[in-house]
Design an enzyme around this catalytic site. Structure first.
Site, PDB file in Angstrom:
ATOM      1  N   LYS A  17       0.841  -1.214   0.000  1.00  0.00           N
ATOM      2  CA  LYS A  17       0.000   0.000   0.000  1.00  0.00           C
ATOM      3  C   LYS A  17       0.870   1.255   0.000  1.00  0.00           C
ATOM      4  O   LYS A  17       0.646   2.172  -0.770  1.00  0.00           O
ATOM      5  CB  LYS A  17      -0.904   0.055   1.252  1.00  0.00           C
ATOM      6  CG  LYS A  17      -1.874  -1.095   1.393  1.00  0.00           C
ATOM      7  CD  LYS A  17      -2.784  -0.887   2.591  1.00  0.00           C
ATOM      8  CE  LYS A  17      -2.090  -0.917   3.941  1.00  0.00           C
ATOM      9  NZ  LYS A  17      -1.536  -2.228   4.324  1.00  0.00           N
ATOM     10  N   ARG A  74      -9.227   0.971   8.822  1.00  0.00           N
ATOM     11  CA  ARG A  74      -8.879  -0.427   9.102  1.00  0.00           C
ATOM     12  C   ARG A  74      -9.969  -1.128   9.890  1.00  0.00           C
ATOM     13  O   ARG A  74      -9.840  -2.323  10.166  1.00  0.00           O
ATOM     14  CB  ARG A  74      -7.596  -0.467   9.922  1.00  0.00           C
ATOM     15  CG  ARG A  74      -6.316  -0.701   9.116  1.00  0.00           C
ATOM     16  CD  ARG A  74      -5.174  -0.547  10.072  1.00  0.00           C
ATOM     17  NE  ARG A  74      -4.006  -1.297   9.780  1.00  0.00           N
ATOM     18  CZ  ARG A  74      -2.894  -0.758   9.257  1.00  0.00           C
ATOM     19  NH1 ARG A  74      -2.860   0.491   8.904  1.00  0.00           N
ATOM     20  NH2 ARG A  74      -1.823  -1.497   9.092  1.00  0.00           N
ATOM     21  N   ARG A  95      11.406  -6.376   4.473  1.00  0.00           N
ATOM     22  CA  ARG A  95      11.280  -4.925   4.290  1.00  0.00           C
ATOM     23  C   ARG A  95      12.342  -4.148   5.076  1.00  0.00           C
ATOM     24  O   ARG A  95      12.602  -4.433   6.249  1.00  0.00           O
ATOM     25  CB  ARG A  95       9.887  -4.475   4.744  1.00  0.00           C
ATOM     26  CG  ARG A  95       9.731  -2.966   4.725  1.00  0.00           C
ATOM     27  CD  ARG A  95       8.315  -2.540   4.722  1.00  0.00           C
ATOM     28  NE  ARG A  95       7.555  -3.019   5.874  1.00  0.00           N
ATOM     29  CZ  ARG A  95       6.235  -2.899   5.988  1.00  0.00           C
ATOM     30  NH1 ARG A  95       5.553  -2.340   5.007  1.00  0.00           N
ATOM     31  NH2 ARG A  95       5.616  -3.338   7.044  1.00  0.00           N
ATOM     32  N   ARG A 146      11.370  -2.263  10.524  1.00  0.00           N
ATOM     33  CA  ARG A 146      10.381  -1.691  11.441  1.00  0.00           C
ATOM     34  C   ARG A 146      10.289  -2.541  12.694  1.00  0.00           C
ATOM     35  O   ARG A 146      10.454  -3.757  12.651  1.00  0.00           O
ATOM     36  CB  ARG A 146       9.020  -1.645  10.744  1.00  0.00           C
ATOM     37  CG  ARG A 146       8.866  -0.412   9.897  1.00  0.00           C
ATOM     38  CD  ARG A 146       7.623  -0.441   9.072  1.00  0.00           C
ATOM     39  NE  ARG A 146       6.441  -0.945   9.752  1.00  0.00           N
ATOM     40  CZ  ARG A 146       5.223  -0.849   9.234  1.00  0.00           C
ATOM     41  NH1 ARG A 146       5.033  -0.264   8.069  1.00  0.00           N
ATOM     42  NH2 ARG A 146       4.192  -1.345   9.885  1.00  0.00           N
ATOM     43  N   ARG A 172      -0.549  -8.765  13.363  1.00  0.00           N
ATOM     44  CA  ARG A 172      -1.029  -7.785  12.380  1.00  0.00           C
ATOM     45  C   ARG A 172      -1.884  -8.462  11.313  1.00  0.00           C
ATOM     46  O   ARG A 172      -2.892  -7.906  10.870  1.00  0.00           O
ATOM     47  CB  ARG A 172       0.167  -7.069  11.733  1.00  0.00           C
ATOM     48  CG  ARG A 172       0.815  -6.077  12.677  1.00  0.00           C
ATOM     49  CD  ARG A 172       2.229  -5.763  12.288  1.00  0.00           C
ATOM     50  NE  ARG A 172       2.338  -5.062  11.037  1.00  0.00           N
ATOM     51  CZ  ARG A 172       3.431  -5.067  10.265  1.00  0.00           C
ATOM     52  NH1 ARG A 172       4.497  -5.752  10.619  1.00  0.00           N
ATOM     53  NH2 ARG A 172       3.440  -4.384   9.169  1.00  0.00           N
TER      54      ARG A 172
HETATM   55  P1  AMP Z   1       1.110   0.408   8.934  1.00  0.00           P
HETATM   56  O1  AMP Z   1       2.330   1.248   8.772  1.00  0.00           O
HETATM   57  O2  AMP Z   1      -0.038   0.907   8.115  1.00  0.00           O
HETATM   58  O3  AMP Z   1       1.375  -1.053   8.712  1.00  0.00           O
HETATM   59  O4  AMP Z   1       0.665   0.561  10.470  1.00  0.00           O
HETATM   60  C1  AMP Z   1       1.515   0.177  11.521  1.00  0.00           C
HETATM   61  C2  AMP Z   1       0.727   0.074  12.817  1.00  0.00           C
HETATM   62  O5  AMP Z   1       0.166   1.360  13.135  1.00  0.00           O
HETATM   63  C3  AMP Z   1      -0.443  -0.879  12.808  1.00  0.00           C
HETATM   64  O6  AMP Z   1      -0.076  -2.225  13.054  1.00  0.00           O
HETATM   65  C4  AMP Z   1      -1.303  -0.294  13.927  1.00  0.00           C
HETATM   66  O7  AMP Z   1      -0.755  -0.618  15.205  1.00  0.00           O
HETATM   67  C5  AMP Z   1      -1.119   1.207  13.722  1.00  0.00           C
HETATM   68  N1  AMP Z   1      -2.129   1.733  12.764  1.00  0.00           N
HETATM   69  C6  AMP Z   1      -1.875   2.317  11.562  1.00  0.00           C
HETATM   70  N2  AMP Z   1      -3.013   2.679  10.958  1.00  0.00           N
HETATM   71  C7  AMP Z   1      -4.015   2.322  11.797  1.00  0.00           C
HETATM   72  C8  AMP Z   1      -5.423   2.400  11.727  1.00  0.00           C
HETATM   73  N3  AMP Z   1      -6.047   2.922  10.663  1.00  0.00           N
HETATM   74  N4  AMP Z   1      -6.134   1.925  12.790  1.00  0.00           N
HETATM   75  C9  AMP Z   1      -5.533   1.403  13.871  1.00  0.00           C
HETATM   76  N5  AMP Z   1      -4.205   1.268  13.992  1.00  0.00           N
HETATM   77  C10 AMP Z   1      -3.441   1.722  12.971  1.00  0.00           C
END
Ligand code: AMP
Length: 218
Positions: A16, A91, A130, A163, A174
Site C-alpha cells: 500500500k 482499518r 522490508r 520496522r 497484524r
Molecule cells: P502500517 O504502517 O499501516 O502497517 O501501520 C503500523 C501500525 O500502526 C499498525 O499495526 C497499527 O498498530 C497502527 N495503525 C496504523 N493505521 C491504523 C489504523 N487505521 N487503525 C488502527 N491502527 C493503525
C-alpha cells in the site's frame, strides 16, 4: 483525474505504502499514512506516540478514536482540498463510517478504493524482508528490491532499518487484525460500488503501471 479521496486497502505487506507514494506523486495529492504519522509521533515521544507505541509494537490496532482524530486533523489541512490518499486507513468498520461522514462534510464524493490483493506466503516475505530508509523513508526489500549497498539507501545514503513491528510475533498479530477487523471493509466498499481489485502479487513497477492506466481511465 478528478479531485477526490483514494483509499488503499490491503493486508500488511501488500505494498500500500509503496504504491500510494507513486500515485500521490503522479496525482499531486498528499499521501496520508496513519502508520507513518504514528511512527513519527512515537519517534518524537509525543503523548500520542507514546500511547500508540505499545499497540503498534505488538501488532495490534490503535483505538479508532485516536486514528480518526489524526485523520480528521490531517485532511482539514489546505493541501488536502483537491483530494488525498489514505494509506492504511480505514482499518475497521467504525473508521470507514467515519471516512464516509468526513467526506460528506467536506463535499468530497465517494472515495475510490483500491484493494491490493497479495497471497499470504508473499506477504510474509515482503514483511520480513522490508527495510526502510531512516532519512527519506524509501522502502526496500532484501529479497525483491535490495539496495546497491547492504543497509544503505541508494537515494540519500540513509541507514536502512527494519520496522519494530516487522518481527514474527507482531507480523502474526497484524495479519490476524487484518483478517478480523479490516478485511470486512472489502464487502463494505464492494456494496457501495467503489471497490477496485489490484493484483498485488506482481512486481511493484507492473502494479504502478496498472494503477496509472486505471487513473488515466478514471
Ligand atoms: P502500517 O504502517 O499501516 O502497517 O501501520 C503500523 C501500525 O500502526 C499498525 O499495526 C497499527 O498498530 C497502527 N495503525 C496504523 N493505521 C491504523 C489504523 N487505521 N487503525 C488502527 N491502527 C493503525
Amino acid at each position: 483525474m478528478r479531485a477526490h479521496a483514494l483509499i488503499f486497502l490491503g493486508a500488511p505487506g501488500a505494498g500500500k505504502g509503496t504504491q500510494a507514494r507513486e500515485v500521490a506523486k503522479d496525482c499531486g495529492i498528499p499521501q496520508i499514512s496513519t502508520g507513518d504519522i504514528l511512527r513519527e509521533a512515537a519517534k518524537k515521544q509525543t503523548p500520542l506516540g507514546l500511547a500508540a507505541k505499545a499497540k503498534m509494537d505488538a501488532g495490534e490496532l490503535v483505538p479508532d478514536e485516536v486514528v480518526c482524530g489524526i485523520v480528521e486533523e490531517r485532511i482539514s489541512e489546505p493541501d488536502c482540498r483537491a483530494g488525498f490518499i489514505l494509506d492504511g486507513f480505514p482499518r475497521t468498520l467504525a473508521q470507514a463510517e467515519f471516512v464516509d461522514r468526513a467526506l460528506r462534510a467536506k463535499g468530497h464524493g465517494r472515495p475510490q478504493v483500491l484493494n491490493i490483493e497479495v497471497d499470504e506466503d508473499l506477504l510474509l516475505k515482503r514483511l520480513t524482508g522490508r527495510r526502510t530508509c531512516s532519512v527519506g523513508g524509501e522502502i526496500y526489500n532484501i529479497y525483491f528490491n535490495p539496495p546497491k549497498r547492504d543497509g544503505v539507501c541508494d537515494k540519500d545514503g540513509g541507514k536502512l532499518l527494519s520496522r519494530a513491528d516487522d518481527n514474527e510475533q507482531a507480523i502474526r498479530q497484524r495479519l490476524e487484525a487484518y483478517h478480523h477487523q479490516t478485511s470486512p471493509l472489502i464487502d463494505y466498499y464492494r456494496a457501495q460500488g467503489v471497490l477496485h481489485g489490484v493484483d498485488g502479487n506482481k512486481d511493484p513497477e507492473s502494479i504502478a503501471r496498472e494503477l496509472r492506466e486505471f487513473f488515466a481511465r478514471a
